[in-house]
Design an enzyme around this catalytic site. Structure first.
Site, PDB file in Angstrom:
ATOM      1  N   ASP A   7     -22.727   3.068  34.643  1.00 45.73           N
ATOM      2  CA  ASP A   7     -23.628   4.227  34.697  1.00 45.73           C
ATOM      3  C   ASP A   7     -24.219   4.577  33.341  1.00 45.73           C
ATOM      4  O   ASP A   7     -25.428   4.739  33.206  1.00 45.73           O
ATOM      5  CB  ASP A   7     -22.895   5.466  35.234  1.00 45.73           C
ATOM      6  CG  ASP A   7     -22.687   5.412  36.734  1.00 45.73           C
ATOM      7  OD1 ASP A   7     -23.375   4.612  37.411  1.00 45.73           O
ATOM      8  OD2 ASP A   7     -21.839   6.178  37.239  1.00 45.73           O
ATOM      9  N   ARG A  25     -13.364  17.944  29.303  1.00 51.25           N
ATOM     10  CA  ARG A  25     -14.833  18.030  29.374  1.00 51.25           C
ATOM     11  C   ARG A  25     -15.450  18.997  28.361  1.00 51.25           C
ATOM     12  O   ARG A  25     -16.381  18.622  27.653  1.00 51.25           O
ATOM     13  CB  ARG A  25     -15.302  18.365  30.791  1.00 51.25           C
ATOM     14  CG  ARG A  25     -14.962  17.310  31.836  1.00 51.25           C
ATOM     15  CD  ARG A  25     -15.275  15.927  31.368  1.00 51.25           C
ATOM     16  NE  ARG A  25     -15.152  14.939  32.439  1.00 51.25           N
ATOM     17  CZ  ARG A  25     -14.988  13.647  32.225  1.00 51.25           C
ATOM     18  NH1 ARG A  25     -14.903  13.182  30.981  1.00 51.25           N
ATOM     19  NH2 ARG A  25     -14.904  12.805  33.235  1.00 51.25           N
ATOM     20  N   ASP A  35     -17.405  17.832  36.991  1.00 52.29           N
ATOM     21  CA  ASP A  35     -17.592  17.512  35.576  1.00 52.29           C
ATOM     22  C   ASP A  35     -18.966  17.922  35.043  1.00 52.29           C
ATOM     23  O   ASP A  35     -19.096  18.365  33.916  1.00 52.29           O
ATOM     24  CB  ASP A  35     -17.323  16.029  35.333  1.00 52.29           C
ATOM     25  CG  ASP A  35     -15.832  15.720  35.427  1.00 52.29           C
ATOM     26  OD1 ASP A  35     -15.022  16.637  35.146  1.00 52.29           O
ATOM     27  OD2 ASP A  35     -15.474  14.587  35.776  1.00 52.29           O
ATOM     28  N   SER A  91     -12.371   5.121  40.979  1.00 56.10           N
ATOM     29  CA  SER A  91     -12.983   5.748  39.816  1.00 56.10           C
ATOM     30  C   SER A  91     -11.865   6.443  39.042  1.00 56.10           C
ATOM     31  O   SER A  91     -11.122   7.248  39.597  1.00 56.10           O
ATOM     32  CB  SER A  91     -14.027   6.756  40.292  1.00 56.10           C
ATOM     33  OG  SER A  91     -14.226   7.717  39.278  1.00 56.10           O
TER      34      SER A  91
HETATM   35  N1  ARG Z   1     -11.095  16.167  40.527  1.00 58.16           N
HETATM   36  C1  ARG Z   1     -10.761  16.177  39.144  1.00 58.16           C
HETATM   37  C2  ARG Z   1     -11.457  17.301  38.444  1.00 58.16           C
HETATM   38  O1  ARG Z   1     -12.427  17.795  38.928  1.00 58.16           O
HETATM   39  C3  ARG Z   1     -10.954  14.853  38.487  1.00 58.16           C
HETATM   40  C4  ARG Z   1     -12.314  14.268  38.435  1.00 58.16           C
HETATM   41  C5  ARG Z   1     -12.216  13.008  37.654  1.00 58.16           C
HETATM   42  N2  ARG Z   1     -13.261  12.057  37.737  1.00 58.16           N
HETATM   43  C6  ARG Z   1     -13.080  10.742  38.017  1.00 58.16           C
HETATM   44  N3  ARG Z   1     -14.046   9.941  37.764  1.00 58.16           N
HETATM   45  N4  ARG Z   1     -11.997  10.273  38.558  1.00 58.16           N
HETATM   46  O2  ARG Z   1     -11.032  17.712  37.398  1.00 58.16           O
END
Ligand code: ARG
Length: 396
Positions: free
Chosen positions: A12, A92, A121, A173
């Site tokens: 990406d 983040r 995110d 992922s």
């Molecule tokens: N659901 C989690 C959060 O919102 C993790 C998201 C992580 N992203 C990933 N690409 N696995 O904090």
């Protein structure tokens, strides 16, 4: 135009370099930080430049992550929906903070991230940017571009000579940092499917973990982990060590269905050995030194705090206010908790504190008992009064 792009080196963000360059006629500056995942900065730099970026900033943010993000959230007891210790959510705003600094230094007009429109995110990146640098434009290529699948992205990459290392789609992922790993997609999307072992990156299957338990004694000072097994240590190395030891014993696997901010329910797998051990130990120490009122009230604060972190409101006045409460509450959270790690379970084996308000002479059932049993009689007359009044009424 100059754009600072959060870059991971994956498909990406690689495609994003070329796409942003063309669409905005822009110069692309890449930004990558070390938050505990194992990236090779030299390789990343070379790849970013080969893909068309003019520079890559690589920053080691591990200490800042631990001291300014992980420790406050541990003290706050921030666990989203009773399970998720918030590893991704905490990293983040930290990364966005780093990007904003680079954007200012570079005189860039925009920052860009590779988040989709369905996740949390994007919210965390963008709320942080809005707070720290409202003048910056935020671009989310993945939300905007014309590609509908991985295959289309790969075709685009091939067409423009963008190096892509992965040919076969990865089954999951994964987002990785030192507080934990988030795993989603693939067969995990059906919440009935048990995760297969290949989903887990750092923890042993509990049934394959050592048959002998191991103890980890964590020392806290004002809520901050300061020692492990009697030896003084910085929090970063305590987190790293507990990740290893906990992982070996199958601790920290979390399988949950959670509520995203955008309203979607999603099935997530986490591995967070250090976070699970430290939160359990920390909460236990609070039980020893907190009054009942404080213990119960702080539960509410923890829950609200976890939502604030999850929703990307790290930089907000309400979070600062909660931090002030939390810091005051930690005044007496000093002491040690002995955790027993065994085949996926992490249980408290012992706790002690110079500020404990546990009194053995009050609790004991032996001759040493100092509790005034007679006083209980008068106490019950009064505490029992409402029950008596209700009982009398309901008999009528
Ligand atoms: N659901 C989690 C959060 O919102 C993790 C998201 C992580 N992203 C990933 N690409 N696995 O904090």
């Amino acid at each position: 135009m100059k754009i600072v792009l959060a870059y991971s080196g994956g498909l990406d963000t690689s495609v994003a370099i070329k796409w942003l360059k063309d669409k905005y006629n822009a110069e692309i500056i890449c930004y990558t930080s070390n938050v505990g995942q194992a990236d090779d900065p030299k390789k990343l730099k070379a790849k970013a430049i080969k893909t068309g970026a003019s520079r890559l900033y690589f920053e080691d943010l591990r200490l800042k992550f631990v001291n300014e993000y992980i420790v406050p959230s541990l003290k706050a007891g921030a666990i989203y929906q009773d399970k998720y210790p918030l590893a991704t959510a905490l990293a983040r705003p930290l990364i966005a903070e780093g990007m904003v600094k680079v954007a200012k230094k570079e005189n860039a007009q925009a920052i860009a991230h590779g988040c989709t429109g369905k996740g949390n995110d994007q919210v965390r990146f963008e709320l942080t940017a809005k707070y720290l640098a409202p003048e910056l434009k935020v671009i989310a290529p993945v939300r905007e571009w014309e590609f509908h699948s991985r295959e289309e992205e790969i075709d685009y990459a091939k067409k423009y000579g963008i190096p892509v290392s992965v040919t076969k789609a990865k089954p999951y992922s994964i987002d990785w940092n030192l507080w934990g790993i988030s795993i989603e997609c693939g067969r995990l999307e059906n919440p009935w499917n048990e995760p297969s072992e290949d989903a887990y990156q750092i923890t042993a299957a509990p049934e394959k973990a050592p048959a002998k338990p191991e103890y980890a004694t964590i020392g806290f000072r004002k809520g901050v982990p300061v020692s492990l097994n009697g030896k003084g240590a910085d929090t970063l190395s305590i987190v790293e060590k507990l990740t290893k030891t906990g992982g070996k014993h199958g601790i920290g696997r979390i399988d949950m269905v959670e509520d995203r901010l955008v309203g979607i329910k999603s099935r997530e797998i986490y591995e967070a050995p250090a976070a699970v051990i430290l939160h359990a130990a920390h909460r236990e120490l609070e039980k020893l030194v907190f009054s009942r009122d404080l213990y119960e009230f702080k539960t509410l604060i923890s829950q609200r705090y976890s939502q604030i972190v999850y929703f990307g409101q790290w930089f907000s006045h309400i979070k600062e206010c909660l931090d002030a409460f939390v810091d005051e509450s930690q005044k007496f959270v000093t002491g040690e908790v002995k955790m027993k790690l065994y085949r996926g379970a992490c249980t408290v084996a012992g706790r002690r504190s110079p500020y404990s308000i546990y009194s053995e002479s009050l609790a004991t059932y032996t001759l040493k008992d100092m509790f005034d049993h007679k006083a209980a009689q008068g106490f019950l007359e009064i505490f029992g009064l409402p029950s008596k009044l209700e009982g009398l009424r309901d008999k009528k």
